[in-house]
Design an enzyme around this catalytic site. Structure first.
Site, PDB file in Angstrom:
ATOM      1  N   HIS A 103       3.662  -4.814 -12.341  1.00  0.00           N
ATOM      2  CA  HIS A 103       2.881  -3.626 -12.034  1.00  0.00           C
ATOM      3  C   HIS A 103       3.266  -2.578 -13.071  1.00  0.00           C
ATOM      4  O   HIS A 103       4.429  -2.217 -13.175  1.00  0.00           O
ATOM      5  CB  HIS A 103       3.220  -3.161 -10.619  1.00  0.00           C
ATOM      6  CG  HIS A 103       2.374  -2.016 -10.164  1.00  0.00           C
ATOM      7  ND1 HIS A 103       1.041  -2.153  -9.903  1.00  0.00           N
ATOM      8  CD2 HIS A 103       2.677  -0.712  -9.937  1.00  0.00           C
ATOM      9  CE1 HIS A 103       0.545  -0.986  -9.525  1.00  0.00           C
ATOM     10  NE2 HIS A 103       1.514  -0.090  -9.534  1.00  0.00           N
ATOM     11  N   ASP A 135       2.389   1.141 -14.053  1.00  0.00           N
ATOM     12  CA  ASP A 135       1.644   2.356 -13.735  1.00  0.00           C
ATOM     13  C   ASP A 135       1.146   2.986 -15.035  1.00  0.00           C
ATOM     14  O   ASP A 135       1.932   3.272 -15.937  1.00  0.00           O
ATOM     15  CB  ASP A 135       2.522   3.315 -12.933  1.00  0.00           C
ATOM     16  CG  ASP A 135       2.703   2.815 -11.506  1.00  0.00           C
ATOM     17  OD1 ASP A 135       1.687   2.446 -10.886  1.00  0.00           O
ATOM     18  OD2 ASP A 135       3.842   2.771 -11.019  1.00  0.00           O
ATOM     19  N   ASP A 177      -1.163  -1.251  -5.232  1.00  0.00           N
ATOM     20  CA  ASP A 177      -0.390  -0.018  -5.059  1.00  0.00           C
ATOM     21  C   ASP A 177      -1.203   1.245  -4.816  1.00  0.00           C
ATOM     22  O   ASP A 177      -0.635   2.319  -4.786  1.00  0.00           O
ATOM     23  CB  ASP A 177       0.511   0.176  -6.300  1.00  0.00           C
ATOM     24  CG  ASP A 177       1.502   1.315  -6.118  1.00  0.00           C
ATOM     25  OD1 ASP A 177       1.943   1.518  -4.979  1.00  0.00           O
ATOM     26  OD2 ASP A 177       1.819   1.997  -7.101  1.00  0.00           O
ATOM     27  N   HIS A 200      -3.996   5.521 -10.079  1.00  0.00           N
ATOM     28  CA  HIS A 200      -3.469   5.896  -8.759  1.00  0.00           C
ATOM     29  C   HIS A 200      -2.231   6.791  -8.747  1.00  0.00           C
ATOM     30  O   HIS A 200      -1.677   7.037  -7.664  1.00  0.00           O
ATOM     31  CB  HIS A 200      -3.268   4.659  -7.876  1.00  0.00           C
ATOM     32  CG  HIS A 200      -2.211   3.691  -8.362  1.00  0.00           C
ATOM     33  ND1 HIS A 200      -2.526   2.512  -8.986  1.00  0.00           N
ATOM     34  CD2 HIS A 200      -0.872   3.720  -8.294  1.00  0.00           C
ATOM     35  CE1 HIS A 200      -1.415   1.861  -9.292  1.00  0.00           C
ATOM     36  NE2 HIS A 200      -0.390   2.577  -8.882  1.00  0.00           N
TER      37      HIS A 200
HETATM   38 ZN   LIG Z   1       1.598   1.952  -8.978  1.00  0.00          ZN
END
Ligand SMILES: [Zn+2]
Length: 995
Positions: A257, A259, A369, A574
């Site tokens: 993941h 970000d 997420d 997000h």
């Molecule tokens: Zn995230």
């Protein structure tokens, strides 16, 4: 026998940490180190290698001001004593701390020719050496650890992070890896972790314990290497027993993941993606059993642009089906706040990118997420050609445990998507015994369903899978007492899961509300405002540029629109749109939105000038999908004349405004005390309205994310007046509170059926939550909230823990409460957070207090969140049917534009039955540049509707398409330009025409 479990496990723990793990690497030489600290922001590798002023650098030397980049040049030679068969590795320690990979210093290793070797992080700190000479460069990023118990920090902005070095280079060694010892370590770890999860009453755990004990006895501490094989032999029997027939099946998916921005700026994500992708490419080339999934077309695009040779390796693995693009979205966006069209375009641009670059049609929406999932998503997902949906975030619920892990998720229109929540409750798995056992125990669909998915690999800040994780996966593939772990692609999991469980799986209807992070609908107001404004400017730009092309032959700005869309989509990531990133990210977001707005304004202006022609009259353009003030929908007319008059009378120190339709009373505190709906003969309010309310807002953790329910306990009405005046049809109220000041304007325009409010806040509070309240005299137990392509209803009572947990919710442009025959809507131009609660009335019944969330002031991760000036608009719409609420939402976000010129007829008229039930969300030219006009409409009231599209250009064919503008099977309900829509249905039409 006596219970010696603790003694054996303690013995093993010490053996592993003090002897075995260190012994897997034998240091055979030290490297010479030279370093060059980049002055300012990162430079491309070619620049560093060619122009870097490298100087000798000691082991133990301090490097790296926060966010700085230091290039290390490592050279040396492998000692002659090291044999050809030995596995030689360079091991680097940049000064790692105990925090997770991706939240601290990271490195990317290059060869002297500038090609990328692999990434470095605390759990992946090695580089393989081929040949006898070592000559490597490490681009080391001094990313600071911003997350430290959620304490406010200045580390999140370049200008405040300081310039003292924060790391020390701890080692740079040439080592030989002892493969047999490493294998022994994996054997011991996996068996010991498995044993810890097994039931005490069964023999299996006891047998493993004895085998562990024998293996340790077999090891000679003086010759670990020479006795490792003997120790492994003691474990062979317990390792070789197969999994039970009923063992749960885990599809383990390699993943990181990453970000797109969060506790680091976007520019660092560009490098994070390169590090992780390089690591993964390296692992894929060494370990044939790895399959890796990566989402977010934007991240692939960054890789292609900034590290093309890594992208080429990735593309090669994509072709072989082992590096798997997933998700089909431009970024893993928030899904609560993106507007209708933006939510669709996330899939359009993401999926198209994967199709064009790799020929891959992604089939699973991948959002592990994001902070809750809109009830409009199933239809959007399906209309993008996507079949499945994955998240695990709902396991973070504060209150209620979600009842399913595999289920059909049904959206507002009835579309169902086969959905899975990985029961391991993590998207950063490491395949530990605890994780896989938790996945089995936690899985709610055991019985009819036998499998779940587990994404493994270091994430958030990237990192990805490690060889240790793969070693575990191999051992867990068929092991008694463990679930069966198979490393495979998400689509393989979904296919098998749907086949097995699709007919029986339960159905969840409506949004997947996250009972946490409710502050993300409000934090970083300027980012939200920037998004809302950009979304509506994009609508206008597409509509008017299409109109200009058809009317005057003007060029359609395909490239510019494509780029601007992708920029806006990127900022819906997000942690950006939700306001949960560091100050750096939000400063850049504000600057970017400003640039995007300017570019779009200039596109719109150019298109409108071309449509208006070189005339001297006055023309007004209405981009809204409804006619207003004498202007046609999505068309132009002569600017409206004032529709009647507004009487303004002073009264008791305040004012009464009356336009013949509404009568608004503002008292001497500047608060609206009455709104009379003169048509309905009804008082709209049940208490003082447009009332600013200030709450203390000190969440337990996750400052920017969370508002906790106790915020409601302490509230102050902001009703002290410093100035109250009237100008024309507008009452102006100035107030000072705390360290802040506010100007409120209340406007009742002539002919208006709504009251308009503007609020200008100079906000200097800390840890406060500012709301504006409208107590409306409507008795109901639910409210309707706009979401993408429709609305959803939520209860306003707190009967169950599920209802009570939704004390703060998201809506787009409007919220509406209604009793039979009468509704009231509140529309806004830039906010998302809402709460609606019921209050008992004296004398019986209840009324509804509708509140907009205007501003917060959390201290982490941006210590100065939302400080400064903000302007917001909203409107109260008495007597609002759903259609009126929808209309008000568009109107307040799409102001009429006036300029010199002559009206031209609109491109398109929609005749809908019931009226205003079918709304045009987008008019654009097809992305394939064929010149076809694409029109997207949806049913907005939640009922059946028919609509006839009446284009004012020579349409030769109309075909229904998916969101990517690909033909769909003809729908018998549609006949050319006449559509029959079900509730909340989205229909995209591609119109061919001849000039
Ligand atoms: Zn995230």
């Amino acid at each position: 026998m006596h219970d010696d479990r603790a003694v054996v496990e303690d013995r093993l723990a010490r053996l592993l940490s003090e002897r075995l793990r260190p012994a897997t690497r034998r240091v055979v030489g030290a490297l010479d180190v030279a370093a060059w600290q980049v002055d300012g922001e990162p430079v491309p590798p070619a620049v560093a290698l060619a122009d870097g002023g490298f100087a000798p650098f000691p082991i133990g030397g301090a490097w790296g001001p926060p966010w700085g980049t230091t290039w290390f040049h490592l050279t040396g030679s492998v000692p002659a004593a090291v044999g050809e068969a030995d596995r030689v590795e360079v091991v680097v320690d940049l000064g790692w701390n105990s925090a997770s990979p991706g939240f601290q210093a990271e490195g990317l290793v290059y060869r002297p020719d500038g090609s990328v070797h692999k990434g470095l992080h605390p759990r992946n700190d090695w580089v393989p050496v081929a040949g006898r000479a070592v000559d490597l460069y490490v681009e080391a990023a001094a990313n600071p650890t911003v997350l430290q118990d959620f304490r406010p920090t200045d580390l999140g902005e370049l200008g405040t992070a300081g310039d003292a070095p924060i790391y020390r280079l701890a080692r740079a060694d040439i080592t030989v890896r002892d493969e047999e010892l490493a294998e022994l370590v994996h054997d011991l770890e996996v068996l010991s972790e498995l044993r810890a999860q097994l039931p005490q009453g069964e023999p299996r755990g006891h047998e493993i314990l004895r085998a562990l004990s024998r293996a340790m006895d077999a090891l000679d501490p003086a010759d670990l290497s020479g006795t490792a094989a003997r120790a492994r032999a003691e474990l062979a029997d317990v390792r070789s027993r197969p999994a039970q027939a009923s063992a749960h099946r885990i599809s383990a998916v390699g993943h990181a993941h990453i970000d797109t921005a969060w506790l680091w700026p976007q520019r660092e994500t560009v490098r994070k993606v390169a590090r992780t992708a390089a690591n993964v490419a390296d692992l894929l080339e060494t370990y044939p059993d790895l399959v890796y999934a990566m989402s977010s077309a934007q991240q692939f695009a960054w890789l292609e642009e900034h590290r093309p040779e890594v992208f080429a390796r990735v593309a090669d693995h994509v072709r072989q089906g082992r590096f798997v693009p997933v998700g089909g979205m431009w970024v893993e966006s928030d899904t609560n706040m993106p507007g209708s069209e933006a939510m669709a375009r996330q899939f359009v641009h993401g999926k198209r990118w994967f199709l064009e670059k790799f020929g891959v049609e992604t089939r699973e929406a991948w959002l592990p997420d994001s902070f809750g999932y809109s009830a409009a998503l199933p239809q959007i997902v399906k209309l993008s050609g996507t079949r499945w949906f994955l998240t695990q975030k709902i396991s973070w619920n504060q209150t209620n445990r979600f009842p399913h892990h595999t289920f059909w998720w049904e959206g507002i229109d009835g579309t169902r998507v086969f959905t899975h929540f990985p029961p391991a409750d993590t998207y950063n798995g490491e395949l530990t015994g605890q994780e896989v056992a938790h996945a089995v125990r936690n899985f709610r669909d055991k019985g009819p369903a036998t499998r779940s998915l587990l994404p493994f690999g270091h994430g958030d800040g990237g990192g990805g899978p490690t060889r240790e994780m793969l070693a575990r996966a191999r051992r867990l593939s068929d092991l008694e007492g463990s679930p069966r772990v198979a490393v495979e692609a998400p689509a393989e999991f979904f296919q098998k899961a749907e086949q097995e469980y699709g007919k029986q799986a339960p159905v969840w209807v409506g949004e997947l509300y996250l009972e946490l992070h409710r502050g993300t609908y409000t934090s970083q107001a300027a980012t939200k405002r920037g998004n809302r404004r950009a979304e509506h400017l994009l609508r206008e730009a597409e509509l008017w540029c299409t109109t200009a092309m058809l009317r005057t032959g003007a060029d359609y700005p395909y490239e510019t629109l494509d780029r601007l869309w992708k920029t806006v989509l990127l900022h819906q990531f997000h942690d950006i749109l939700p306001g949960s990133s560091i100050a750096w990210v939000h400063r850049e977001a504000r600057e970017t939105y400003e640039r995007v707005a300017n570019e779009l304004e200039s596109l719109i202006d150019g298109a409108l000038r071309s449509i208006a022609g070189p005339h001297t009259g006055e023309v007004a353009f209405n981009a809204a999908p409804f006619a207003r003030d004498g202007l046609p929908a999505m068309g132009a007319g002569h600017p409206p004349a004032a529709a009647g008059v507004v009487r303004v009378e002073p009264q008791d120190g305040g004012f009464v405004l009356d336009n013949g339709l509404l009568q608004v009373t503002v008292d001497n505190r500047g608060v609206v005390t009455s709104v009379l709906d003169l048509r309905a003969g009804r008082e709209v309010l049940a208490g003082p309205a447009n009332l600013l309310q200030l709450h203390r807002d000190e969440p337990n953790r996750w400052d920017a994310w969370d508002v906790d329910p106790f915020y409601r306990d302490l509230v102050t009405d902001v009703d002290g007046v410093t100035e109250l005046s009237v100008a024309g049809d507008t009452v102006r109220v100035s107030r000072v509170f705390g360290a802040s000041a506010v100007l409120q304007e209340i406007t009742l325009a002539a002919g208006a059926r709504r009251v308009d409010f503007r609020v200008e806040v100079d906000w200097h509070e800390r840890e406060k939550f500012l709301k504006v309240a409208f107590p409306v005299d409507v008795h109901t137990d639910r409210a309707a909230y706009e979401t993408q392509y429709g609305h959803l209803e939520r209860p306003t009572h707190e009967n169950t823990s599920w209802d009570a947990a939704r004390f703060e919710v998201c809506a787009h442009r409007w919220v509406r409460v209604a009793e039979p025959g009468y509704g009231v809507a509140l529309a806004n131009d830039s906010t998302y957070g809402h709460d609606v609660r019921r209050v008992a009335k004296q004398g019986g019944g209840t009324y509804s207090v509708v509140r907009l969330s205007l501003l917060r002031a959390p201290r982490f991760p941006d210590p100065d969140t939302d400080q400064g000036r903000h302007v917001m608009r909203y409107a109260l719409v008495p007597g609002a049917a759903v259609a009126d609420a929808v209309r008000a939402g568009y109107e307040i976000n799409l102001p009429v534009r006036a300029m010199p010129g002559e009206p031209a007829p609109p491109l398109l008229h929609v005749a809908a039955d019931p009226p205003e039930s079918v709304v045009v969300e987008a008019v654009k030219l097809a992305d394939d540049r064929s010149g076809d006009v694409v029109v997207r409409v949806y049913e907005a009231l939640g009922g059946r509707a028919t609509a006839r599209l009446e284009p004012d250009f020579p349409v030769t064919a109309a075909t229904e398409s998916d969101l990517l503008e690909r033909d769909l099977e003809p729908d018998a309900l549609h006949d050319g330009l006449t559509l029959r829509l079900r509730p909340f249905q989205i229909v995209t039409l591609r119109l061919r025409w001849r000039s």
